[in-house]
Motif scaffolding. Structure first.
Motif, short mmCIF file in Angstrom:
data_model
loop_
_atom_site.label_atom_id
_atom_site.label_comp_id
_atom_site.label_asym_id
_atom_site.label_seq_id
_atom_site.Cartn_x
_atom_site.Cartn_y
_atom_site.Cartn_z
N UNK A 227 62.02 8.72 37.36
CA UNK A 227 61.20 10.31 37.57
C UNK A 227 61.18 10.46 39.12
N UNK A 228 62.13 10.06 39.68
CA UNK A 228 62.21 10.39 41.03
C UNK A 228 62.24 11.79 41.27
N UNK A 229 60.65 12.67 42.10
CA UNK A 229 60.50 13.68 42.52
C UNK A 229 62.31 14.36 43.18
N UNK A 230 61.90 15.05 42.84
CA UNK A 230 63.13 16.52 43.84
C UNK A 230 63.19 16.45 45.45
N UNK A 231 61.90 16.64 45.80
CA UNK A 231 61.14 17.12 46.52
C UNK A 231 60.35 15.64 47.24
N UNK A 232 60.81 15.73 48.48
CA UNK A 232 62.35 15.75 49.40
C UNK A 232 63.07 15.38 49.35
N UNK A 233 63.48 14.08 48.46
CA UNK A 233 64.04 13.11 48.25
C UNK A 233 65.29 13.48 47.98
N UNK A 234 65.69 14.39 47.19
CA UNK A 234 66.85 14.78 47.17
C UNK A 234 67.43 15.75 48.19
N UNK A 235 66.28 15.80 49.09
CA UNK A 235 66.52 16.72 50.85
C UNK A 235 67.32 16.04 51.41
N UNK A 236 67.35 15.12 51.41
CA UNK A 236 67.68 13.33 51.81
C UNK A 236 68.38 12.95 51.73
N UNK A 237 68.95 13.13 50.32
CA UNK A 237 69.45 12.82 49.52
C UNK A 237 71.08 12.60 49.66
N UNK A 238 70.61 14.29 49.36
CA UNK A 238 72.39 15.21 49.70
C UNK A 238 72.20 16.17 51.18
N UNK A 239 72.85 14.72 52.21
CA UNK A 239 72.29 15.99 53.52
C UNK A 239 73.73 16.21 54.19
N UNK A 240 75.06 15.51 54.40
CA UNK A 240 76.25 15.46 54.48
C UNK A 240 76.38 16.62 54.16
N UNK A 241 76.58 16.65 52.74
CA UNK A 241 76.73 18.33 51.92
C UNK A 241 76.00 19.42 52.34
N UNK A 242 74.82 19.61 52.80
CA UNK A 242 73.76 20.48 52.76
C UNK A 242 73.91 21.20 55.02
N UNK A 243 72.90 19.72 54.87
CA UNK A 243 72.67 20.09 56.43
C UNK A 243 72.66 18.49 56.92
N UNK A 244 72.42 18.25 57.70
CA UNK A 244 72.52 16.76 58.71
C UNK A 244 73.28 16.64 59.74
N UNK A 245 72.53 16.56 60.62
CA UNK A 245 71.86 16.07 61.99
C UNK A 245 72.62 14.92 62.21
N UNK A 246 73.39 14.14 61.88
CA UNK A 246 74.48 13.48 62.39
C UNK A 246 75.67 14.51 63.17
N UNK A 247 76.12 15.89 62.17
CA UNK A 247 76.41 16.65 62.70
C UNK A 247 76.26 17.34 64.40
N UNK A 248 75.04 16.84 64.77
CA UNK A 248 74.54 17.63 66.00
C UNK A 248 75.41 16.98 66.98
N UNK A 249 75.12 15.14 66.70
CA UNK A 249 76.06 14.30 67.44
C UNK A 249 77.43 14.50 67.85
N UNK A 250 77.84 15.50 66.08
CA UNK A 250 80.09 15.08 66.30
C UNK A 250 80.30 16.67 67.42
N UNK A 251 79.48 17.51 66.91
CA UNK A 251 80.48 19.35 66.91
C UNK A 251 80.83 19.22 68.65
N UNK A 252 79.39 18.63 69.46
CA UNK A 252 80.01 18.19 71.09
C UNK A 252 81.37 17.84 71.56
N UNK A 253 81.25 17.04 70.70
CA UNK A 253 82.84 15.95 71.24
C UNK A 253 83.77 17.29 70.72
N UNK A 254 83.79 18.36 69.95
CA UNK A 254 84.90 19.46 69.51
C UNK A 254 84.38 20.45 70.84
N UNK A 255 83.28 20.48 71.19
CA UNK A 255 83.46 21.62 72.01
C UNK A 255 84.01 21.71 73.36
#
Length: 494
Positions: A227-255
């Motif tokens: 019964x774990x609520x969808x909001x906000x847990x789902x939006x933290x559980x699925x991060x890299x498949x939807x939006x992830x701050x980790x990507x902000x640390x990686x994109x500059x490497x390829x830039x």
């Protein structure tokens, strides 16, 4: 099946439509020199072809996130598809593209430097702390997860600690190599394994007559067995498949390795869409092969790696399934390496320690790995919770930097402000309502308090933005992207 196929089709359509709109809104300059050319140093700033940059970006951002996250997100049922599809198109891919392109316009600067320039210098210290914390957690999680997968293929006398040590040795060796040698040579091979294994899992799932849950009014509900609520847990559980701050640390490497701004949509936006497709396939596989209770028990027994093993073997058999598992293993290995590489360069920039000799590189690298090795002794699920929260806080910061950039240039800034507002509210709700492993239950009016906090921060953000825009005449660097010096730097790490 219809939802899986249709969802993948929508993701691809999003790349060609909304992705093009985001690119047009940014206004690329194909003839503009890039940092890879003007600041070439043979180590971090190295021109590489478009296809290689795209593979490196995909492996950098993927890790186990688009696999482990969707597997745990599958506990919520088909509603997970909605977050993956809309999150990837309207939030994650926009986030990755904007950070990558803004970094490219600012000599390959990392997120803390970009936050300092566009949000104010005091913010730089906060962003540095969050970014370095996130990268440390990411690196640790992406050592723990492949180690648990590799353990299944080793003799009984080999321990998880031994495997972890070997992974760290691989990271240390790779960290001191130039990017075109450390990533450019190996990642295309890793990328091929990833792509082939993902296609194999998806094809077997579709052709195997499995009952793949579809999204409908009847299934658009919370399936979580606890019964774990969808909001906000789902939006933290699925991060890299939807939006992830980790990507902000990686994109500059390829830039720092891109040679033309025209590549940005494919490299940054496109690879996030590809990650969304990977997430869709693994979420569908987990939902199709296991009921919620069984899936929950498998995850609780260790890490989602147990589910990865079962899905791969059940769908592909022992031999091909084993190859698919290795495809999953290369993801965290590549992302973990990239996380530590980014962490070192960000820390070096923050402490003003030029990374031009092997001694200086190791001076920062070794202590980071020692700390991370200590963190591997902590329960994986606890690490994942901290990673999730720090990850999405970083995503909010990156989206606010992007919003300020577009606002100062009189571009459509709603494309980043809307997802930034949503994620900021989610971050507040999460920190107020969740123990995050510390057993703290604040007992406060969660949604009201979070709404107030979100409103206050956004008010401060807009107030400072208006002041910043008013002062553009005295600080032209904010309006005019920094152009790299045409002086080419020769040599590499000594």
């Amino acid at each position: 099946m219809i939802t899986l196929i249709g969802g993948i089709a929508v993701l691809i359509l999003g790349y060609f439509t909304y992705g093009r709109f985001i690119e047009k809104n940014f206004t690329i300059e194909p003839d503009r020199p890039t940092p890879a050319e003007t600041l070439r140093d043979g180590y971090d700033f190295v021109p590489m072809p478009k296809w290689k940059n795209a593979i490196i970006q995909l492996l950098n951002i993927a890790g186990t996130g688009p696999i482990f996250g969707p597997i745990m997100g599958a506990l919520y049922g088909p509603v997970a598809y909605v977050w993956i599809i809309f999150g990837a198109i309207f939030a994650g891919a926009v986030h990755d593209y904007m950070v990558g392109m803004i970094s490219l316009r600012n000599n390959g600067a990392h997120l803390p430097e970009l936050a300092s320039k566009y949000l104010g210098k005091p913010v730089k210290h906060v962003v540095n702390i969050f970014t370095m914390l996130l990268l440390l957690l990411v690196g640790t999680v992406f050592v723990t997860s492949p180690a648990s997968l590799i353990l299944n293929f080793t003799p009984s006398w080999i321990t998880i600690g031994m495997i972890t040590g070997i992974i760290f040795i691989y990271y240390i060796v790779s960290t001191v190599l130039p990017i075109d040698k450390a990533l450019g040579k190996v990642y295309p091979i890793f990328g091929a394994i990833l792509i082939i294994s993902t296609i194999a899992i998806g094809t077997s799932l579709l052709a195997g007559g499995h009952s793949i849950p579809n999204l409908s009014p009847a299934t658009l509900s919370n399936w979580h067995p606890e019964g774990t609520p969808v909001f906000p847990i789902l939006f933290f559980t699925i991060s890299c498949g939807a939006i992830s701050g980790f990507h902000a640390t990686q994109s500059p490497m390829v830039s720092r390795t891109s040679t033309n701004e025209r590549e940005g949509r494919f490299t940054f936006y496109g690879m996030m869409i590809a990650e969304g497709i990977i997430a869709m396939i693994w979420a569908a596989a987990a939902m199709s092969l296991f009921d919620g209770q069984t899936l929950s028990q498998m995850i609780a027994s260790g890490t989602p790696s147990v589910v990865v093993n079962q899905v791969s073997i059940l769908l592909l058999g022992n031999i091909v399934g084993t190859v698919a598992i290795f495809g999953v293993i290369v993801l965290p290995l590549s992302s973990g390496l990239s996380a530590f590489r980014s962490l070192r360069t960000i820390l070096a920039d923050y402490l003003h320690i030029k990374q031009d000799t092997l001694k200086k590189i190791l001076m920062l690298t070794i202590p980071l790995y020692v700390i991370s090795f200590g963190l591997t002794q902590i329960d994986f699920n606890l690490l994942w919770r901290y990673f999730n929260w720090a990850n999405q806080v970083t995503a909010v910061i990156a989206l606010l930097v992007s919003t300020r950039y577009l606002y100062l240039k009189d571009k459509n800034h709603l494309v980043t402000l809307i997802p930034a507002t949503f994620m900021l509210y989610a971050v507040f709700v999460y920190i107020v309502s969740q123990p995050i492993g510390l057993g703290l239950e604040l007992g406060l009016p969660t949604y009201t308090l979070s709404l107030i906090g979100t409103g206050l921060l956004l008010t401060l953000f807009w107030s400072s933005g208006k002041k910043q825009k008013t002062g553009l005449s005295s600080d032209s660097s904010l309006l005019n992207d920094h152009r790299s010096s045409s002086r080419r730097v020769s040599g590499a790490v000594k």
